[in-house]
Write a protein that holds these residues in place. Structure first.
Motif, PDB file in Angstrom:
ATOM      1  N   ARG A  22       0.894  -1.218  -0.021  1.00 38.38           N
ATOM      2  CA  ARG A  22      -0.070  -0.121  -0.030  1.00 38.38           C
ATOM      3  C   ARG A  22       1.099   1.184  -0.058  1.00 38.38           C
ATOM      4  NH1 ARG A  22      -1.321   3.972   2.815  1.00 38.38           N
ATOM      5  NH2 ARG A  22       0.120   3.425   4.577  1.00 38.38           N
ATOM      6  N   GLN A  23       1.819   1.140   0.660  1.00 37.37           N
ATOM      7  CA  GLN A  23       2.661   2.511   0.658  1.00 37.37           C
ATOM      8  C   GLN A  23       3.493   2.591  -0.274  1.00 37.37           C
ATOM      9  OE1 GLN A  23       5.240   2.460   4.480  1.00 37.37           O
ATOM     10  NE2 GLN A  23       3.613   2.126   5.722  1.00 37.37           N
ATOM     11  N   SER A  24       3.580   1.538  -1.298  1.00 39.92           N
ATOM     12  CA  SER A  24       4.446   1.791  -2.562  1.00 39.92           C
ATOM     13  C   SER A  24       3.069   1.886  -3.654  1.00 39.92           C
ATOM     14  CB  SER A  24       5.025   0.482  -2.911  1.00 39.92           C
ATOM     15  OG  SER A  24       6.451   0.343  -1.976  1.00 39.92           O
ATOM     16  N   GLY A  25       2.119   1.884  -3.364  1.00 39.34           N
ATOM     17  CA  GLY A  25       1.058   2.342  -4.418  1.00 39.34           C
ATOM     18  C   GLY A  25       0.549   1.086  -5.153  1.00 39.34           C
ATOM     19  N   VAL A  26       0.738  -0.302  -4.586  1.00 41.87           N
ATOM     20  CA  VAL A  26       0.432  -1.418  -5.219  1.00 41.87           C
ATOM     21  C   VAL A  26      -0.744  -1.681  -4.650  1.00 41.87           C
ATOM     22  CG1 VAL A  26       1.016  -3.557  -5.889  1.00 41.87           C
ATOM     23  CG2 VAL A  26       2.724  -1.908  -5.605  1.00 41.87           C
ATOM     24  N   ALA A  27      -1.750  -2.125  -5.404  1.00 37.14           N
ATOM     25  CA  ALA A  27      -3.072  -2.647  -4.924  1.00 37.14           C
ATOM     26  C   ALA A  27      -3.252  -4.052  -4.500  1.00 37.14           C
ATOM     27  CB  ALA A  27      -4.141  -2.494  -6.114  1.00 37.14           C
ATOM     28  N   CYS A  28      -3.542  -4.305  -3.391  1.00 40.19           N
ATOM     29  CA  CYS A  28      -3.650  -5.824  -3.132  1.00 40.19           C
ATOM     30  C   CYS A  28      -5.015  -6.044  -2.313  1.00 40.19           C
ATOM     31  CB  CYS A  28      -2.610  -6.218  -1.987  1.00 40.19           C
ATOM     32  SG  CYS A  28      -2.502  -5.386  -0.635  1.00 40.19           S
ATOM     33  N   VAL A  29      -5.192  -7.573  -1.961  1.00 41.67           N
ATOM     34  CA  VAL A  29      -6.502  -8.027  -1.439  1.00 41.67           C
ATOM     35  C   VAL A  29      -5.892  -9.096  -0.667  1.00 41.67           C
ATOM     36  CG1 VAL A  29      -8.533  -9.367  -1.357  1.00 41.67           C
ATOM     37  CG2 VAL A  29      -8.337  -7.130  -2.949  1.00 41.67           C
ATOM     38  N   VAL A  30      -6.247  -9.146   0.734  1.00 39.14           N
ATOM     39  CA  VAL A  30      -5.768 -10.293   1.537  1.00 39.14           C
ATOM     40  C   VAL A  30      -7.018 -11.068   1.795  1.00 39.14           C
ATOM     41  CG1 VAL A  30      -5.091 -10.856   3.801  1.00 39.14           C
ATOM     42  CG2 VAL A  30      -4.329  -8.590   2.775  1.00 39.14           C
ATOM     43  N   ILE A  31      -6.504 -12.565   1.637  1.00 34.73           N
ATOM     44  CA  ILE A  31      -7.746 -13.635   1.854  1.00 34.73           C
ATOM     45  C   ILE A  31      -7.335 -14.492   3.059  1.00 34.73           C
ATOM     46  CG2 ILE A  31      -8.830 -15.399   0.769  1.00 34.73           C
ATOM     47  CD1 ILE A  31      -8.149 -14.047  -2.075  1.00 34.73           C
ATOM     48  N   GLU A  32      -8.101 -14.784   3.971  1.00 35.28           N
ATOM     49  CA  GLU A  32      -7.831 -15.632   5.171  1.00 35.28           C
ATOM     50  C   GLU A  32      -8.737 -16.385   5.337  1.00 35.28           C
ATOM     51  OE1 GLU A  32      -6.371 -16.979   8.385  1.00 35.28           O
ATOM     52  OE2 GLU A  32      -5.123 -15.853   7.426  1.00 35.28           O
ATOM     53  N   LYS A  33      -8.329 -17.692   5.718  1.00 36.76           N
ATOM     54  CA  LYS A  33      -9.321 -18.850   5.988  1.00 36.76           C
ATOM     55  C   LYS A  33     -10.184 -18.624   7.517  1.00 36.76           C
ATOM     56  CE  LYS A  33      -8.002 -22.963   7.153  1.00 36.76           C
ATOM     57  NZ  LYS A  33      -7.428 -24.264   7.247  1.00 36.76           N
ATOM     58  N   HIS A  34      -9.190 -18.018   8.270  1.00 33.07           N
ATOM     59  CA  HIS A  34      -9.800 -18.065   9.712  1.00 33.07           C
ATOM     60  C   HIS A  34     -10.503 -16.569  10.093  1.00 33.07           C
ATOM     61  CE1 HIS A  34      -8.030 -21.757  10.848  1.00 33.07           C
ATOM     62  NE2 HIS A  34      -6.953 -21.200  10.317  1.00 33.07           N
ATOM     63  N   SER A  35     -11.386 -16.397  10.996  1.00 37.40           N
ATOM     64  CA  SER A  35     -11.810 -15.183  11.363  1.00 37.40           C
ATOM     65  C   SER A  35     -10.663 -14.322  12.060  1.00 37.40           C
ATOM     66  CB  SER A  35     -12.729 -15.410  12.573  1.00 37.40           C
ATOM     67  OG  SER A  35     -12.191 -15.847  13.786  1.00 37.40           O
ATOM     68  N   ARG A  36     -11.057 -13.127  11.989  1.00 36.55           N
ATOM     69  CA  ARG A  36      -9.927 -11.989  12.548  1.00 36.55           C
ATOM     70  C   ARG A  36      -9.748 -12.396  14.126  1.00 36.55           C
ATOM     71  NH1 ARG A  36     -10.021  -5.603  11.499  1.00 36.55           N
ATOM     72  NH2 ARG A  36      -8.975  -4.889  13.340  1.00 36.55           N
ATOM     73  N   ALA A  37     -10.670 -12.687  14.617  1.00 31.18           N
ATOM     74  CA  ALA A  37     -10.920 -12.945  16.124  1.00 31.18           C
ATOM     75  C   ALA A  37      -9.673 -14.193  16.129  1.00 31.18           C
ATOM     76  CB  ALA A  37     -12.131 -13.461  16.846  1.00 31.18           C
ATOM     77  N   HIS A  38      -9.779 -15.190  15.508  1.00 31.13           N
ATOM     78  CA  HIS A  38      -9.026 -16.449  15.684  1.00 31.13           C
ATOM     79  C   HIS A  38      -7.456 -15.945  15.499  1.00 31.13           C
ATOM     80  CE1 HIS A  38      -7.652 -20.535  15.108  1.00 31.13           C
ATOM     81  NE2 HIS A  38      -7.008 -20.060  14.257  1.00 31.13           N
ATOM     82  N   VAL A  39      -7.101 -15.177  14.215  1.00 34.95           N
ATOM     83  CA  VAL A  39      -5.904 -14.799  13.924  1.00 34.95           C
ATOM     84  C   VAL A  39      -5.355 -13.726  15.181  1.00 34.95           C
ATOM     85  CG1 VAL A  39      -4.614 -13.284  12.404  1.00 34.95           C
ATOM     86  CG2 VAL A  39      -6.444 -14.742  11.576  1.00 34.95           C
ATOM     87  N   HIS A 122     -12.021 -12.520   5.345  1.00 39.24           N
ATOM     88  CA  HIS A 122     -11.908 -13.654   6.422  1.00 39.24           C
ATOM     89  C   HIS A 122     -12.797 -14.557   6.274  1.00 39.24           C
ATOM     90  CE1 HIS A 122      -9.738 -10.208   8.649  1.00 39.24           C
ATOM     91  NE2 HIS A 122      -9.125 -11.034   9.146  1.00 39.24           N
ATOM     92  N   GLU A 123     -12.513 -15.768   6.840  1.00 39.86           N
ATOM     93  CA  GLU A 123     -13.342 -16.994   6.841  1.00 39.86           C
ATOM     94  C   GLU A 123     -13.449 -17.201   5.148  1.00 39.86           C
ATOM     95  OE1 GLU A 123     -16.512 -17.008   9.821  1.00 39.86           O
ATOM     96  OE2 GLU A 123     -16.187 -14.907   9.873  1.00 39.86           O
TER      97      GLU A 123
END
Length: 395
Positions: A22-39, A122-123
């Protein structure tokens, strides 16, 4: 959905990569199998190398770390109940470690994502990677029973040892190196003040480690057989065994209290090569596991992400692909250096079930040599602190 970089895994590696991109201006999306609370609930490492601290400070992610982290200068080694010696990283290298729990770092990285609107899904169930040998790879998953798809230019696999990313690498390309140790670590987290230093102990009863997460939170470990069960170890037994492995004065200084987390971790070394194939990159535990003896796991994830973010930024800002092409080779130099020092410390400090008298005597004399040699201590301090991050080649 479309983006430039799909990041699989929202642990420290994935979330730090998202912020650096993000700080370099590159777009991204994060995909996570667990819930935020679990992480956020996962209890992991907490000793940050000088290089890791510098990366976090440079990118504006160290405000809380600098306020709450506990700086320290190296590690102490004791053996057989005797007075030990100190590996003084600050004296030899002019650098300091910081004890700061991974849970706190994870909170900081989520907070940065929230401030800047980074998309974190998440999830995500049944995550699969497709088309990594094509110009438009995809990540597919299900969420709430609905199929989802993310098209992208590149995929960063930051989803850990059991994740989908490494499984997507062709079997005829991937080479895996592994060493499994014949014991584990029983560890507890306790809301008690720690010892002033990180202290490793080699004792006839087995290895022990006194570490810290903050001035009011201690982390302790004892070596146990692999078949050990947690229910066999109430807090009272743990504290008694821990103190038995340290010299009397040090044992008396250990403040006991209730455990707020207790677990048994097997020890292994694992490296997957290469760390890049086609449009897929591996980072963190997806590519390598090290025994916690050297406190290298989280720090290696940070160096992987540092190199990967730099390479992707150079590609998108300047059209240069040389750093992308060099990513695996560059990252693996630091990986194998950390694997080696973790292997060395594991062999130096543990009592192995099949140790011969010769092995034991050789181990004792290696410890005695370290204690007597400033040059050996300086060499170990350099390795324990972690290799400096490599500068990008010109051009």
């Amino acid at each position: 959905m479309k983006t430039q970089v799909a990041i699989v895994g929202a642990g420290p590696a994935g979330m730090l990569l998202a912020e650096l991109l993000r700080q370099s201006g590159v777009a991204c999306v994060v995909i996570e199998k667990h819930s935020r609370a679990h992480v956020l609930s996962r209890i992991r490492a907490g000793v940050l190398e000088p290089g890791t601290v510098e990366v976090l400070r440079t990118h504006g992610l160290a405000e809380r770390l600098d306020r709450e982290g506990h700086a320290h200068d190296g590690m102490k080694i004791v053996w057989a109940g005797r007075e030990g010696f100190f590996i003084d990283v600050r004296r030899h290298l002019g650098k300091r470690f910081v004890a700061y729990g991974q849970t706190q770092l994870q909170e900081d990285l989520y907070a940065a994502a929230d401030r800047h609107g980074t998309v974190v899904i998440h999830e995500a169930e049944d995550v699969e990677l497709h088309g990594i040998d094509t110009p438009r790879p995809q990540v597919r998953w299900r969420r709430g029973g609905e199929p989802m798809r993310l098209d992208c230019d590149y995929i960063a696999g930051c989803d850990g040892f059991h994740g989908a990313a490494r499984r997507a690498m062709p079997r005829d390309v991937l080479r895996e190196y592994e060493k499994v140790y014949p014991f584990g670590w029983l560890g507890i987290l306790s809301p008690t003040p720690p010892l002033p230093d990180i202290v490793y102990a080699n004792h006839p009863r087995g290895f022990a480690l006194a570490s810290m997460r903050s001035p009011t939170l201690s982390r302790y470990y004892v070596q146990v057989p692999l078949e050990t069960r947690l229910e066999e170890w109430p807090d009272e037994r743990f504290w008694e065994e821990l103190k038995a492995r340290y010299p009397r004065e040090m044992a008396d200084a250990i403040v006991t209290g209730p455990s707020i987390e207790k677990s048994i971790a097997p020890l292994r070394s694992f490296v997957a090569e290469p760390m890049r194939h086609g449009r897929l990159f591996l980072a963190g535990d997806a590519a390598h596991i090290v025994p916690p003896t050297g406190a290298k796991g989280l720090n290696l994830a940070v160096s992987d992400v540092f190199y990967l973010a730099r390479a992707l930024a150079a590609f998108y800002r300047e059209g240069r692909s040389a750093l992308i092409d060099a990513y695996s080779e560059t990252a693996l130099r630091r990986v194998w250096s950390s694997v080696r020092v973790s292997w060395y410390l594991t062999n130096l400090l543990h009592r192995f079930p099949d140790m011969s008298e010769f092995d034991q005597r050789a181990q004792e004399h290696e410890l005695a040599y370290l204690r007597s040699s400033p040059h050996a201590q300086a060499a170990l301090a350099e390795q324990y602190a972690g290799l400096p991050f490599e500068d990008a080649p010109p051009g």
